[in-house]
Motif scaffolding. Structure first.
Motif, mmCIF file in Angstrom:
data_model
loop_
_atom_site.group_PDB
_atom_site.id
_atom_site.type_symbol
_atom_site.label_atom_id
_atom_site.label_comp_id
_atom_site.label_asym_id
_atom_site.label_seq_id
_atom_site.Cartn_x
_atom_site.Cartn_y
_atom_site.Cartn_z
ATOM 1 N N MET A 130 34.608 14.910 4.459
ATOM 2 C CA MET A 130 34.882 16.214 5.054
ATOM 3 C C MET A 130 34.474 16.179 6.523
ATOM 4 O O MET A 130 33.406 15.666 6.874
ATOM 5 C CB MET A 130 34.094 17.300 4.317
ATOM 6 C CG MET A 130 34.409 18.723 4.789
ATOM 7 S SD MET A 130 33.613 19.970 3.752
ATOM 8 C CE MET A 130 34.532 19.774 2.228
ATOM 9 N N ALA A 131 35.312 16.717 7.397
ATOM 10 C CA ALA A 131 35.033 16.686 8.828
ATOM 11 C C ALA A 131 33.862 17.587 9.178
ATOM 12 O O ALA A 131 33.622 18.610 8.527
ATOM 13 C CB ALA A 131 36.274 17.119 9.593
ATOM 14 N N ALA A 132 33.143 17.189 10.213
ATOM 15 C CA ALA A 132 32.020 17.996 10.683
ATOM 16 C C ALA A 132 32.519 19.272 11.342
ATOM 17 O O ALA A 132 33.623 19.309 11.910
ATOM 18 C CB ALA A 132 31.189 17.188 11.676
ATOM 19 N N PRO A 133 31.734 20.336 11.300
ATOM 20 C CA PRO A 133 32.072 21.544 12.059
ATOM 21 C C PRO A 133 32.176 21.238 13.551
ATOM 22 O O PRO A 133 31.579 20.266 14.046
ATOM 23 C CB PRO A 133 30.903 22.483 11.759
ATOM 24 C CG PRO A 133 30.328 21.991 10.469
ATOM 25 C CD PRO A 133 30.504 20.504 10.510
ATOM 26 N N THR A 134 32.904 22.060 14.266
ATOM 27 C CA THR A 134 33.100 21.863 15.700
ATOM 28 C C THR A 134 32.883 23.176 16.449
ATOM 29 O O THR A 134 32.997 24.260 15.872
ATOM 30 C CB THR A 134 34.517 21.354 15.999
ATOM 31 O OG1 THR A 134 35.475 22.299 15.488
ATOM 32 C CG2 THR A 134 34.755 19.984 15.365
ATOM 33 N N ILE A 135 32.594 23.073 17.744
ATOM 34 C CA ILE A 135 32.512 24.258 18.594
ATOM 35 C C ILE A 135 33.919 24.826 18.737
ATOM 36 O O ILE A 135 34.870 24.118 19.060
ATOM 37 C CB ILE A 135 31.927 23.911 19.973
ATOM 38 C CG1 ILE A 135 30.499 23.362 19.831
ATOM 39 C CG2 ILE A 135 31.940 25.133 20.884
ATOM 40 C CD1 ILE A 135 29.495 24.327 19.248
ATOM 41 N N ALA A 136 34.060 26.134 18.489
ATOM 42 C CA ALA A 136 35.383 26.734 18.399
ATOM 43 C C ALA A 136 36.063 26.919 19.753
ATOM 44 O O ALA A 136 37.290 26.939 19.834
ATOM 45 C CB ALA A 136 35.288 28.079 17.676
ATOM 46 N N GLY A 137 35.290 27.084 20.820
ATOM 47 C CA GLY A 137 35.889 27.339 22.123
ATOM 48 C C GLY A 137 34.836 27.772 23.119
ATOM 49 O O GLY A 137 33.670 27.373 23.021
ATOM 50 N N ALA A 138 35.236 28.606 24.065
ATOM 51 C CA ALA A 138 34.361 28.981 25.162
ATOM 52 C C ALA A 138 33.186 29.835 24.682
ATOM 53 O O ALA A 138 33.341 30.720 23.842
ATOM 54 C CB ALA A 138 35.148 29.745 26.216
ATOM 55 N N SER A 139 32.016 29.551 25.249
ATOM 56 C CA SER A 139 30.820 30.349 24.993
ATOM 57 C C SER A 139 30.745 31.485 26.005
ATOM 58 O O SER A 139 31.506 31.528 26.983
ATOM 59 C CB SER A 139 29.572 29.479 25.096
ATOM 60 O OG SER A 139 29.488 28.901 26.392
ATOM 61 N N THR A 140 29.830 32.418 25.767
ATOM 62 C CA THR A 140 29.593 33.511 26.709
ATOM 63 C C THR A 140 28.097 33.675 26.896
ATOM 64 O O THR A 140 27.292 33.140 26.120
ATOM 65 C CB THR A 140 30.197 34.843 26.213
ATOM 66 O OG1 THR A 140 29.501 35.268 25.025
ATOM 67 C CG2 THR A 140 31.676 34.691 25.899
#
Length: 215
Positions: free
Chosen positions: A1-11
């Motif tokens: 199973m693939a590892a979780p990833t950062i979804a996109g831009a932070s704030t």
């Protein structure tokens, strides 16, 4: 199973003056993502955000606190979240979303604290492969640190630091195998009170983190 990833831009948000309420823009996300908000406080206070659960609060020497809160994104999130503190304090906060997360914390470190020009993100032991390690460095607000170096093997998500404000750096790396990932150090732009904390997010939540209130 693939590892979780950062979804996109932070704030992020940083208080100009001490207050009990401030708003942070919602990070880039999709429904089902895990939204995380880390807060560095200039003094002791409890932290709340509507619909968010609090993982823990830990102390930053000599007087600050760090809070980590999370929720699962719904189909229609608000444009901003309001961060409320029980006392009037300065807050620096960073928000980000994780795609493919099975839970809040698969594994967590014991926080490390100190007062020096080098901060440590503690070692972290995971019970399964393909997790996403999040490493947080927070620094006290007096006199303030304006830079935090990137930890070895990590990717910098965001550092927010300014003189006389609490500083906060969020960094991440993928852990392909289960086991212990070593502690890492980051140079600060000056000697200051700091806290380092590491946790891992897994695609499945087979190992539940022990969540304790340290405040």
């Amino acid at each position: 199973m693939a590892a979780p990833t950062i979804a996109g831009a932070s704030t992020s948000v940083t208080d100009a003056v001490a207050t009990t309420s401030r708003m942070i823009t919602t990070p880039t996300h999709s429904a089902g993502d895990r939204i995380c908000i880390a807060c560095a406080l200039s003094a002791a206070a409890t932290v709340s955000i509507t619909d968010f659960a609090e993982v823990d609060i830990v102390g930053v020497p000599p007087s600050g606190d760090v809070a980590l809160l999370y929720k699962t994104a719904g189909g229609s999130e608000p444009a901003t979240y309001t961060i409320v503190t029980s006392a009037s304090v300065l807050v620096t906060a960073i928000s980000w979303a994780v795609n493919g997360a099975g839970g809040a914390e698969h594994a967590r470190s014991t926080p490390a604290t100190g007062t020096s020009a080098t901060a440590t993100a503690p070692a972290l032991t995971t019970g399964q492969a393909d997790t996403l390690r999040i490493s947080i460095i927070a620094v006290d607000d007096n006199p303030g640190v304006i830079s935090v170096a990137t930890l070895s093997g990590h990717t910098l998500l965001l550092t927010v630091a300014a003189l006389t404000k609490p500083g906060l750096s969020v960094q991440y790396k993928t852990l392909a195998a289960a086991g212990t990932d070593a502690s890492q150090t980051a140079a600060l732009s000056g000697s200051e009170g700091w806290l380092g904390y590491s946790f891992a997010i897994a695609a499945t939540d087979e190992v539940k983190a022990t969540q304790v209130g340290l405040y």
